[in-house]
Structures are given as structure tokens and as C-alpha cells.
Design a protein around this motif. Structure first.
Motif, PDB file in Angstrom:
ATOM      1  N   GLY A  57      26.553 -15.313  -2.306  1.00  0.00           N
ATOM      2  CA  GLY A  57      25.884 -16.468  -2.902  1.00  0.00           C
ATOM      3  C   GLY A  57      25.456 -16.192  -4.327  1.00  0.00           C
ATOM      4  N   LEU A  58      24.912 -14.999  -4.567  1.00  0.00           N
ATOM      5  CA  LEU A  58      24.497 -14.626  -5.921  1.00  0.00           C
ATOM      6  C   LEU A  58      25.701 -14.434  -6.839  1.00  0.00           C
ATOM      7  N   LEU A  64      28.819 -19.246 -11.951  1.00  0.00           N
ATOM      8  CA  LEU A  64      28.485 -20.597 -12.414  1.00  0.00           C
ATOM      9  C   LEU A  64      27.483 -20.567 -13.574  1.00  0.00           C
ATOM     10  N   ASP A  65      27.203 -19.363 -14.066  1.00  0.00           N
ATOM     11  CA  ASP A  65      26.266 -19.172 -15.198  1.00  0.00           C
ATOM     12  C   ASP A  65      24.850 -19.630 -14.881  1.00  0.00           C
ATOM     13  N   ILE A  66      24.483 -19.564 -13.599  1.00  0.00           N
ATOM     14  CA  ILE A  66      23.113 -19.901 -13.220  1.00  0.00           C
ATOM     15  C   ILE A  66      22.169 -18.779 -13.663  1.00  0.00           C
ATOM     16  N   PHE A  67      22.677 -17.558 -13.702  1.00  0.00           N
ATOM     17  CA  PHE A  67      21.912 -16.443 -14.253  1.00  0.00           C
ATOM     18  C   PHE A  67      22.890 -15.419 -14.826  1.00  0.00           C
ATOM     19  N   ALA A  68      22.387 -14.567 -15.702  1.00  0.00           N
ATOM     20  CA  ALA A  68      23.216 -13.530 -16.326  1.00  0.00           C
ATOM     21  C   ALA A  68      22.844 -12.178 -15.740  1.00  0.00           C
ATOM     22  N   PRO A  69      23.803 -11.446 -15.169  1.00  0.00           N
ATOM     23  CA  PRO A  69      23.497 -10.118 -14.613  1.00  0.00           C
ATOM     24  C   PRO A  69      22.979  -9.174 -15.694  1.00  0.00           C
ATOM     25  N   LYS A  70      22.129  -8.272 -15.281  1.00  0.00           N
ATOM     26  CA  LYS A  70      21.594  -7.272 -16.203  1.00  0.00           C
ATOM     27  C   LYS A  70      21.856  -5.892 -15.618  1.00  0.00           C
ATOM     28  N   SER A  71      22.377  -4.992 -16.442  1.00  0.00           N
ATOM     29  CA  SER A  71      22.692  -3.650 -15.960  1.00  0.00           C
ATOM     30  C   SER A  71      21.416  -2.909 -15.582  1.00  0.00           C
ATOM     31  N   GLY A 174       7.562  -7.373  -6.818  1.00  0.00           N
ATOM     32  CA  GLY A 174       6.830  -7.838  -7.991  1.00  0.00           C
ATOM     33  C   GLY A 174       6.759  -6.774  -9.068  1.00  0.00           C
ATOM     34  N   ALA A 175       6.503  -5.529  -8.661  1.00  0.00           N
ATOM     35  CA  ALA A 175       6.387  -4.426  -9.623  1.00  0.00           C
ATOM     36  C   ALA A 175       7.725  -4.157 -10.319  1.00  0.00           C
ATOM     37  N   LYS A 176       8.831  -4.180  -9.559  1.00  0.00           N
ATOM     38  CA  LYS A 176      10.141  -3.897 -10.136  1.00  0.00           C
ATOM     39  C   LYS A 176      10.584  -4.989 -11.105  1.00  0.00           C
ATOM     40  N   GLN A 177      10.261  -6.242 -10.799  1.00  0.00           N
ATOM     41  CA  GLN A 177      10.638  -7.318 -11.700  1.00  0.00           C
ATOM     42  C   GLN A 177       9.967  -7.144 -13.061  1.00  0.00           C
ATOM     43  N   HIS A 178       8.707  -6.746 -13.038  1.00  0.00           N
ATOM     44  CA  HIS A 178       7.989  -6.533 -14.296  1.00  0.00           C
ATOM     45  C   HIS A 178       8.428  -5.245 -14.978  1.00  0.00           C
ATOM     46  N   GLU A 179       8.658  -4.193 -14.183  1.00  0.00           N
ATOM     47  CA  GLU A 179       9.045  -2.899 -14.749  1.00  0.00           C
ATOM     48  C   GLU A 179      10.410  -2.967 -15.431  1.00  0.00           C
ATOM     49  N   LEU A 180      11.386  -3.612 -14.761  1.00  0.00           N
ATOM     50  CA  LEU A 180      12.752  -3.661 -15.272  1.00  0.00           C
ATOM     51  C   LEU A 180      13.025  -4.898 -16.124  1.00  0.00           C
ATOM     52  N   GLN A 181      12.019  -5.786 -16.218  1.00  0.00           N
ATOM     53  CA  GLN A 181      12.158  -7.019 -17.004  1.00  0.00           C
ATOM     54  C   GLN A 181      13.370  -7.837 -16.558  1.00  0.00           C
ATOM     55  N   VAL A 182      13.406  -8.116 -15.244  1.00  0.00           N
ATOM     56  CA  VAL A 182      14.484  -8.909 -14.674  1.00  0.00           C
ATOM     57  C   VAL A 182      13.891 -10.043 -13.852  1.00  0.00           C
ATOM     58  N   ASN A 183      14.694 -11.099 -13.659  1.00  0.00           N
ATOM     59  CA  ASN A 183      14.241 -12.183 -12.796  1.00  0.00           C
ATOM     60  C   ASN A 183      14.703 -11.933 -11.361  1.00  0.00           C
ATOM     61  N   SER A 184      14.359 -12.844 -10.471  1.00  0.00           N
ATOM     62  CA  SER A 184      14.630 -12.641  -9.046  1.00  0.00           C
ATOM     63  C   SER A 184      16.114 -12.514  -8.754  1.00  0.00           C
ATOM     64  N   MET A 185      16.937 -13.345  -9.380  1.00  0.00           N
ATOM     65  CA  MET A 185      18.372 -13.307  -9.117  1.00  0.00           C
ATOM     66  C   MET A 185      19.000 -12.015  -9.627  1.00  0.00           C
ATOM     67  N   GLN A 186      18.591 -11.575 -10.810  1.00  0.00           N
ATOM     68  CA  GLN A 186      19.141 -10.340 -11.368  1.00  0.00           C
ATOM     69  C   GLN A 186      18.822  -9.133 -10.487  1.00  0.00           C
ATOM     70  N   LEU A 187      17.604  -9.083  -9.961  1.00  0.00           N
ATOM     71  CA  LEU A 187      17.207  -7.963  -9.114  1.00  0.00           C
ATOM     72  C   LEU A 187      17.932  -7.997  -7.771  1.00  0.00           C
ATOM     73  N   LEU A 188      17.971  -9.171  -7.165  1.00  0.00           N
ATOM     74  CA  LEU A 188      18.602  -9.300  -5.852  1.00  0.00           C
ATOM     75  C   LEU A 188      20.120  -9.110  -5.935  1.00  0.00           C
ATOM     76  N   TYR A 190      21.773  -6.927  -7.606  1.00  0.00           N
ATOM     77  CA  TYR A 190      22.101  -5.503  -7.494  1.00  0.00           C
ATOM     78  C   TYR A 190      21.601  -4.899  -6.183  1.00  0.00           C
ATOM     79  N   GLN A 191      20.500  -5.443  -5.683  1.00  0.00           N
ATOM     80  CA  GLN A 191      19.900  -4.851  -4.494  1.00  0.00           C
ATOM     81  C   GLN A 191      20.648  -5.228  -3.208  1.00  0.00           C
ATOM     82  N   ALA A 192      21.132  -6.478  -3.105  1.00  0.00           N
ATOM     83  CA  ALA A 192      21.787  -6.951  -1.880  1.00  0.00           C
ATOM     84  C   ALA A 192      23.011  -6.114  -1.493  1.00  0.00           C
TER      85      ALA A 192
END
Length: 313
Positions: A57-58, A64-71, A174-188, A190-192
């Protein structure tokens, strides 16, 4: 005027995210319980399907350019991916071995555990009245579990493990999103797949893979449709959890989530004939009182903080 409009839009987005999470979270509970009761699909295999569908899904959202992946460095996500596996597997095992009411009410203990983690590990402070609201929440959960006529010791062990891992997971998200400066989609994003790979290795050690009862066994069309639908709804649940925690806080997400058990209790009684004693009802009311008190005090403190900031020259 522009700031007022932006504020209204911001609150509207948060309200929409909370409502979506409420609907899909209730739906996934009933659907998963139905799959366990009527089809007997293996727990970890169902979780693996959830993770794979979430990643697909992600991937589609990214195309669809809903979000941009971040390394992101994989080493910084290993613990989060592992806790994600534990969070979903243990909560699903709790659902499989407990009544829906006990499963849902046990999750209310996530809030006290999150507050304890944030207090002792992150030096975050909570007012005395906020801490006192945890007493009726905890008491209500204990009452419900004690008087549950379908009490299952193994189910309560899974529920306790689920609460602990879920609390750690939600704080870390919450901590990782702030630490890595990523949004929910970018984090999930890579994590999924990392969580999927971990479960792919673990599943053969705990569950059959082929043959009767295995993930690639002879399942009926209706069972496969239900499993795939469960995966799609799980994707929506995971995404909304990440979005809510990233835009509010783990405690806000959990306090809102406790209202779900009112609906799931009713659904459990109607769909699965789960019994509900008077003492369990008192436990539910006790927990609800704690939730309402917490919400009132939390909102009052937030309004007080905003007023102080507004009064500064």
C-alpha cells in the motif's frame, strides 16, 4: 484571519484522522476475531499478511507521489521494526485467546505504561491530577478481568506482553519521527518490509507453512477474501496510528482509543455472544470515568498553557 483558518484546518485534519482510526480499528478487531473463530487462520501468518499488504500500500502511495521516500539507516529502525512485530503479534494473540471485551479493556493499560515510560525514561512530567486518573482506569481493567467468566490465563499473559511492547512501540514511533525528521509514511515505508522479513524468518518455527492450517494451505475463497480484506484494513490502521502519534502524542492516541472498547464490547456481545456481568460493567464504567477525567484535565492544562503564551508581551 489566515492563522485562524489554518488552525481550523489543522484541527479538522486531526479530527478526520482520529475518526478514520476509530472506524478501521473497530473493524479490524471484529474481522480478525471472525477469522480466528470461524476460519482458524494462524496468528503470525495473518500478521505477516498485514505487514506485506501495508508495504505494498505504501509502495503504491509512493508511486502516486503521495509522499517522497527518505533514505534512512536500517540500524536505526531495527528495534522499531522488532517492536512492531511484537506489538501486532501479541495483541492479536490476546484477541485470539480472550473475549473481545477483555482484549479491548486490557489495552487501556497502555496509557499508564506509556506515562511511566515517558516519566522514567524521557523525564517527561505529568500533573498529580493526571496521574490520579490512572487509578480508576487501572481499577476498571482489574475488575473486568477478575470477573470475566471466560478468563484465560494465557490470554492475560499475551495481553500483558502486548501492553508492554505496544507502549514501547508507540513512544518510539513519536521519538523516531522527530529524531529522523520523517513523516508517518516515510517511516512506515522502511519499517514495514523489515518487520515482514523478521516474521518471514520466524513463522516456520511457530506455525505450519504448507498443508492444513498453514498460510499456503487449502483455504476457502471466503477465508482468503477475509484475510486480504483484513490486510487492507490493517494498512489503514497502521497508517492512521503513525499519523496520529506524529501529529499529536502517544498518550492522546491511547486516550482516544479507549472509547473504542464501548463499541467493541457491544459488538462482541452481539457477534460472538461474549457474556458481560454486572461487576464487569462496573469495571467498564470505572475505566470510562478515568478516561473522561483524564481528557478534561488534559484539555484544561493545554488551554492554560495557551493562555499563558498569549499573555506574554
Amino acid at each position: 484571519m489566515a492563522s485562524l483558518v489554518d488552525g481550523v484546518r489543522g484541527h479538522g485534519r486531526i479530527a478526520a484522522g482520529l475518526l478514520l482510526n476509530l472506524l478501521v480499528s473497530i473493524c479490524i478487531v471484529f474481522l480478525n476475531k471472525w477469522i480466528y473463530v470461524h476460519h482458524g487462520f494462524p496468528n503470525m501468518s495473518l500478521t505477516l499478511v498485514h505487514f506485506v499488504v501495508t508495504w505494498l500500500g505504501l509502495f503504491i502511495c509512493q508511486k502516486l507521489d503521495i509522499f517522497a521516500p527518505k533514505s534512512l539507516p536500517p540500524t536505526k529502525l531495527l528495534l522499531l521494526a522488532l517492536s512492531f512485530c511484537g506489538f501486532v503479534v501479541f495483541t492479536n494473540l490476546s484477541l485470539q485467546n480472550n473475549t473481545i471485551g477483555t482484549y479491548q479493556l486490557a489495552k487501556a493499560m497502555t496509557t499508564p505504561v506509556i506515562i511511566a515510560i515517558q516519566t522514567f525514561c524521557y523525564q517527561k512530567t505529568f500533573s498529580t491530577r493526571i496521574q490520579l486518573t490512572l487509578i480508576p482506569i487501572t481499577l476498571g481493567v482489574v475488575l473486568n478481568s477478575y470477573y470475566d467468566v471466560k478468563f484465560n490465563f494465557l490470554g492475560m499473559v499475551f495481553a500483558a506482553l502486548g501492553v508492554l511492547v505496544t507502549s514501547l512501540y508507540q513512544v518510539w514511533v513519536g521519538a523516531k519521527q522527530h529524531e529522523l525528521q520523517v513523516n508517518s509514511m516515510q517511516l512506515l515505508y522502511y519499517q514495514a518490509p523489515m518487520s515482514s522479513a523478521m516474521l518471514l524468518v520466524a513463522v516456520p518455527f511457530f506455525e505450519p507453512v504448507f498443508g492444513q492450517g498453514g498460510i499456503f494451505g487449502p483455504w476457502s475463497i471466503s477465508a482468503l477474501v477475509m484475510v486480504l480484506l483484513s490486510g487492507v484494513i490493517a494498512f489503514m490502521v497502521n497508517l492512521s496510528i503513525y499519523w496520529i502519534i506524529g501529529n499529536t502524542s502517544p498518550v492522546t492516541y491511547n486516550m482516544f482509543g479507549h472509547f473504542k472498547f464501548c463499541i467493541t464490547l457491544f459488538g462482541g456481545y452481539v457477534l460472538f455472544k461474549d457474556p458481560l456481568s454486572v461487576n464487569q460493567g462496573l469495571g467498564i464504567l470505572c475505566t470510562l470515568f478515568g478516561i473522561l477525567a483524564y481528557t478534561y484535565f488534559k484539555l484544561s492544562e493545554q488551554d492554560g498553557s495557551k493562555s499563558k503564551l498569549a499573555q506574554r508581551p
